[in-house]
Design an enzyme around this catalytic site. Structure first.
Site, PDB file in Angstrom:
ATOM      1  CG  HIS A  59      -2.006   1.021   1.165  1.00 24.00           C
ATOM      2  ND1 HIS A  59      -3.289   0.774   1.600  1.00 24.00           N
ATOM      3  CD2 HIS A  59      -2.021   2.290   0.702  1.00 24.00           C
ATOM      4  CE1 HIS A  59      -4.039   1.857   1.414  1.00 24.00           C
ATOM      5  NE2 HIS A  59      -3.281   2.790   0.877  1.00 24.00           N
ATOM      6  CG  HIS A  61      -1.160   6.763  -1.820  1.00 24.38           C
ATOM      7  ND1 HIS A  61      -2.377   6.747  -2.454  1.00 24.38           N
ATOM      8  CD2 HIS A  61      -1.367   6.174  -0.614  1.00 24.38           C
ATOM      9  CE1 HIS A  61      -3.289   6.192  -1.664  1.00 24.38           C
ATOM     10  NE2 HIS A  61      -2.703   5.830  -0.530  1.00 24.38           N
ATOM     11  NE  ARG A  63       0.369  11.333  -2.855  1.00 27.29           N
ATOM     12  CZ  ARG A  63      -0.694  10.974  -2.154  1.00 27.29           C
ATOM     13  NH1 ARG A  63      -1.756  10.448  -2.754  1.00 27.29           N
ATOM     14  NH2 ARG A  63      -0.716  11.138  -0.855  1.00 27.29           N
ATOM     15  CG  ASN A  93      -5.073   7.933  -4.579  1.00 30.29           C
ATOM     16  OD1 ASN A  93      -4.071   7.251  -4.802  1.00 30.29           O
ATOM     17  ND2 ASN A  93      -5.191   8.666  -3.491  1.00 30.29           N
ATOM     18  CG  ASP A 151      -6.443   3.697  -0.714  1.00 28.87           C
ATOM     19  OD1 ASP A 151      -6.645   2.956   0.281  1.00 28.87           O
ATOM     20  OD2 ASP A 151      -5.611   4.620  -0.696  1.00 28.87           O
ATOM     21  CG  HIS A 178      -9.894   3.644   2.737  1.00 31.17           C
ATOM     22  ND1 HIS A 178      -8.820   4.453   3.033  1.00 31.17           N
ATOM     23  CD2 HIS A 178     -10.992   4.341   3.131  1.00 31.17           C
ATOM     24  CE1 HIS A 178      -9.250   5.585   3.591  1.00 31.17           C
ATOM     25  NE2 HIS A 178     -10.551   5.542   3.657  1.00 31.17           N
ATOM     26  CG  HIS A 231      -5.425   1.900   5.988  1.00 33.13           C
ATOM     27  ND1 HIS A 231      -6.779   1.947   6.171  1.00 33.13           N
ATOM     28  CD2 HIS A 231      -5.180   2.579   4.847  1.00 33.13           C
ATOM     29  CE1 HIS A 231      -7.328   2.622   5.172  1.00 33.13           C
ATOM     30  NE2 HIS A 231      -6.374   3.013   4.353  1.00 33.13           N
ATOM     31  CG  ASP A 304      -2.048   4.747   3.622  1.00 34.95           C
ATOM     32  OD1 ASP A 304      -1.955   5.059   2.417  1.00 34.95           O
ATOM     33  OD2 ASP A 304      -2.992   5.098   4.343  1.00 34.95           O
ATOM     34  CG  HIS A 308      -0.061  14.912   1.266  1.00 33.68           C
ATOM     35  ND1 HIS A 308      -0.861  14.972   0.150  1.00 33.68           N
ATOM     36  CD2 HIS A 308      -0.582  13.943   2.051  1.00 33.68           C
ATOM     37  CE1 HIS A 308      -1.833  14.076   0.270  1.00 33.68           C
ATOM     38  NE2 HIS A 308      -1.681  13.430   1.406  1.00 33.68           N
TER      39      HIS A 308
END
Lengths: 422, 310
Positions: A59, A61, A63, A93, A151, A178, A231, A304, A308
């Site tokens: 899991h 991300h 981006r 995503n 997710d 999720h 998670h 996860d 950011h």
């Protein structure tokens, strides 16, 4: 290449032994307990180190495409390599969403050309993660996805969720869910508790997670299909999954390192690096996750990893996005759980190697002749401080910044090539 | 006693001795407002900036008058006329204001935690004029002052706070302060408007209003936040006012000498009727007058004034 003199952990066989490993053409050509006199190729001295199969993080991300200022496939894979993670499953995503084979192919091809580790995409369950129309799972599978999930956007309609599970099973794709009831969690930014009231922050009730865990477990039980809950953060969630497993329901789950090490107390200073979904919960929840690891209810540990940018995370607690990075702190966190909770290291290692490999139906987690040469050398004793400078991700949003860990990855090998070394 | 705080962020951070000191000092500041010439030179040369990112009438005016009566220079900025509406973050705005060397920033903000963060990062004093559902310390201090003025003490008083406790920073700051000062607090609200963990606050919690009324020395009515109606915390204003509104019938049940309070703005006819708001028991306008005195005290203390004014 030879890796000589280390302590070899093979979670597939459950063995720990001193010895040498020989690598040729990207695969392990031999494992020699007690050592071997071979000298061909590079010799890596692993004296005092643990030799582990590369970790699988199911899991993350990355981006990419769409939010490359937060992370991209290259930077994410370097962070993975530095964390001893040689296989990641990246969530859909992105922008555009990975809900069709073109996006899947973009990720697979970029990863093949430029990534330091194996990057496997997860496709969307529904188009644009809208919860309404099924995504092209079959075509995406042919293009390289290994799982399907919406997710962060929980499928709201139970009938849609059932159909998605049935359709995914048609192609042998694991479904990752999720669990978040949108109504009950609306507006919340931290765990709902006396502390959230005291801090003046809107809460996310644990029940908002438990309700959807129950729903998806019940659908899995009713249809006889497998489902993977990602998670899990609550005591009740663990209880539901434990009971479901006893009842023979095909449910598996993962927990994150941050939920294993931290509680809602970390939010006290309004530090947005402690804001993620699901939120950090109470000590009793944290203990239940540890208990779940101990008794086998929890199958996997996954980060996860959610990068950011600084300007996004620097906003007010209410406005900052959810999520923290985690790849480079995964193994040190596992070590801390091993030391503090007395759980056998091999048992924890399985949760980040053979178990996710089994759930995803992929190769990995094996240290015997013929296996992919994805190998990590880990120094279990060295103390080091996790600082911004040590982060290879584009984003630095970790609640563990400044923390001293014991145990560090010193060398990572993917398909016989060194991709990271200190 | 040397005043130990650069900032006023939360009643949670104050000791009972500090609250006691503020309430004692406020009387001498109140006297200034009753003079013919309502101005003293105490804070001459000091610059006070008011950053109001949320609507306010009373609080903003009160702070501004308080600062001016102490001869400080004041400048006020509200969300609609600032770069906030252009997407500038609050901390950028704060650093920009700081570059102009204010001595004190007074901040009202829709989200919790921001005044605290500002106080940690800026060298000037920061006074919290209300942040999200977190705290509104100056309101609680003026409320406590008003009760103490009326009853001569806070210890042993019984105070009811009625209404939307869940979303009220006024209720939170009052609960923390009143309990520290030895008063007893009872919170009255439907269960939908009681925050999680309210049982840990040290206050009694009741869902029925009537039995509480004859027991208490003060009833503090909270504003019904009409903008929350769509969130369905209660069916409508009619039912709410019948179960939780203060009306003539309930005023008549109050014990002798008991007072009615409201932090404003009032929704007459919803949480409080005309005859309750305007009854002889109401000290609502005393609260407003005392607000200026309390804020003068806090401005004075946080900008380096000695606690020994006499």
């Amino acid at each position: 290449m030879w890796i000589k003199g280390g302590t070899i952990f093979d979670p597939a066989g459950g063995t720990v032994q001193a010895g040498d490993i020989h690598i040729a053409d990207g695969v392990i050509s031999g494992v020699y307990p007690g050592g071997n006199n071979g000298k061909d190729g590079e010799i890596v001295d692993a004296q005092g180190l643990w030799v582990l199969p590369g970790l699988i993080d199911m899991h993350v991300h990355f981006r990419d495409p769409g939010y490359e200022y937060k992370e991209d496939i290259v930077s994410g894979s370097l962070a993975a390599a530095a964390g001893g993670v040689t296989t990641v499953v990246c969530m859909p995503n992105t922008d555009p969403v990975n809900d069709n084979p073109s996006v899947t192919r973009y990720i697979v091809e970029k990863a093949r050309a430029k990534a330091a580790v194996r990057v496997l995409p997860a496709g969307a369950l529904t188009k644009d993660l809208n919860g309404i129309e099924l995504a092209e799972m079959g075509l995406m599978k042919a293009a390289g996805i290994v799982a399907v999930t919406d997710d962060g956007k929980t499928v709201e309609n139970a009938s849609m969720m059932r159909r998605a599970m049935e359709y995914a099973a048609t192609f042998g794709l694991p479904v990752i869910t999720h669990c978040q009831d949108k109504g009950l969690s609306a507006g919340g930014v931290m765990n709902e508790s006396a502390l959230s009231s005291r801090l003046g922050l809107a809460g996310i009730p644990s029940a908002s997670e438990d309700i959807i865990i129950s729903r998806d477990v019940l659908i899995a039980g009713y249809t006889g299909l497998p489902v993977h809950i990602t998670h899990v953060s609550t005591r009740t969630g663990i209880d539901i999954i434990r009971q479901a497993k006893r009842d023979g329901i095909r449910v598996t789950c993962d927990v994150t390192p941050h939920h294993l090490l931290l509680t809602e107390d970390r939010v006290r200073g309004y530090d947005t690096k402690a804001k993620m979904y699901p939120p950090l919960r109470k000590e009793e929840d944290r203990r239940a996750l540890i208990e779940g690891l101990t008794d086998g209810t929890v199958d996997c540990i996954a980060t996860d990893h959610a990068p950011h940018a600084k300007d996004e995370k620097d906003l007010d607690f209410d406005l900052a996005p959810f999520g923290i990075i985690g790849l480079q702190t995964l193994l040190p966190a596992i070590m801390q759980v091993h030391r503090e909770c007395g759980i056998d290291f091999m048992e924890l290692l399985k949760r980040a190697t053979v178990n996710p490999a089994r759930i995803l139906g992929i190769e990995g987690g094996v240290l015997t002749a013929g296996a992919r040469a994805d190998i990590v050398l880990f120094d279990p004793e060295v103390k080091w401080k996790f600082t911004e400078e040590s982060i290879l991700s584009k984003s630095k949003n970790s609640p563990f910044l400044g923390k001293e860990f014991k145990g560090r990855v010193v060398h990572t090998i993917v398909c016989g090539n060194s991709v990271y070394r200190i | 006693m040397n005043w130990p705080h650069k900032d006023i962020i939360a009643v949670q951070d104050l000791t009972s001795a500090e609250i006691g000191l503020i309430l004692d000092m406020a009387s001498s500041f109140k006297e200034i407002s009753r003079r013919d010439i309502k101005k003293v030179p105490t804070l001459r040369g000091k610059t006070v900036v008011l950053l109001f990112y949320e609507a306010s009438t009373r609080t903003r005016l009160s702070f501004e008058i308080a600062a001016k009566r102490l001869s400080a220079d004041t400048t006020a900025l509200s969300a609609s006329g600032s770069s906030f509406s252009k997407g500038e973050t609050i901390m950028d705005a704060a650093y920009n204001v700081m570059a102009m060397s204010p001595d004190c920033i007074i901040i009202r903000y829709p989200y919790a935690g921001v005044p605290k963060k500002m106080a940690e990062l800026l060298p000037c004093s920061v006074i919290n004029a209300g942040d999200g559902y977190h705290e509104h310390p100056t309101q609680a201090l003026l409320d406590m002052y008003s009760m103490k003025e009326r009853f001569g003490r806070l210890e042993g008083l019984k105070v009811a706070i009625v209404g939307d406790i869940m979303h009220s920073r006024v209720a939170r700051s009052n609960v923390y302060g009143l309990i520290k000062m030895g008063a007893q607090v009872v919170l009255v609200a439907p269960k939908t408007l009681l925050p999680p963990g309210v049982e840990t606050w040290g206050a009694d919690v009741m869902t029925e209003f009537d039995p509480v009324i004859p027991e208490v020395d003060a009833i503090m009515m909270l504003r019904v936040q009409k903008e929350r109606l769509h969130e369905r915390f209660y069916p409508d204003s009619r039912e709410y006012s019948i179960f939780y509104g203060l009306n003539k019938r309930r005023v008549d049940m109050m014990k002798e000498g008991a007072v009615i309070m409201h932090p404003g703005p009032m929704n007459r006819g919803v949480e409080i009727t005309y005859d309750a708001a305007d009854s002889a028991r109401s000290i609502i306008l005393d609260q407003v007058e005392n607000g200026v005195a309390i804020r003068m005290t806090l401005l004075y203390l946080s900008m380096g004034g000695s606690a020994n004014v006499d």
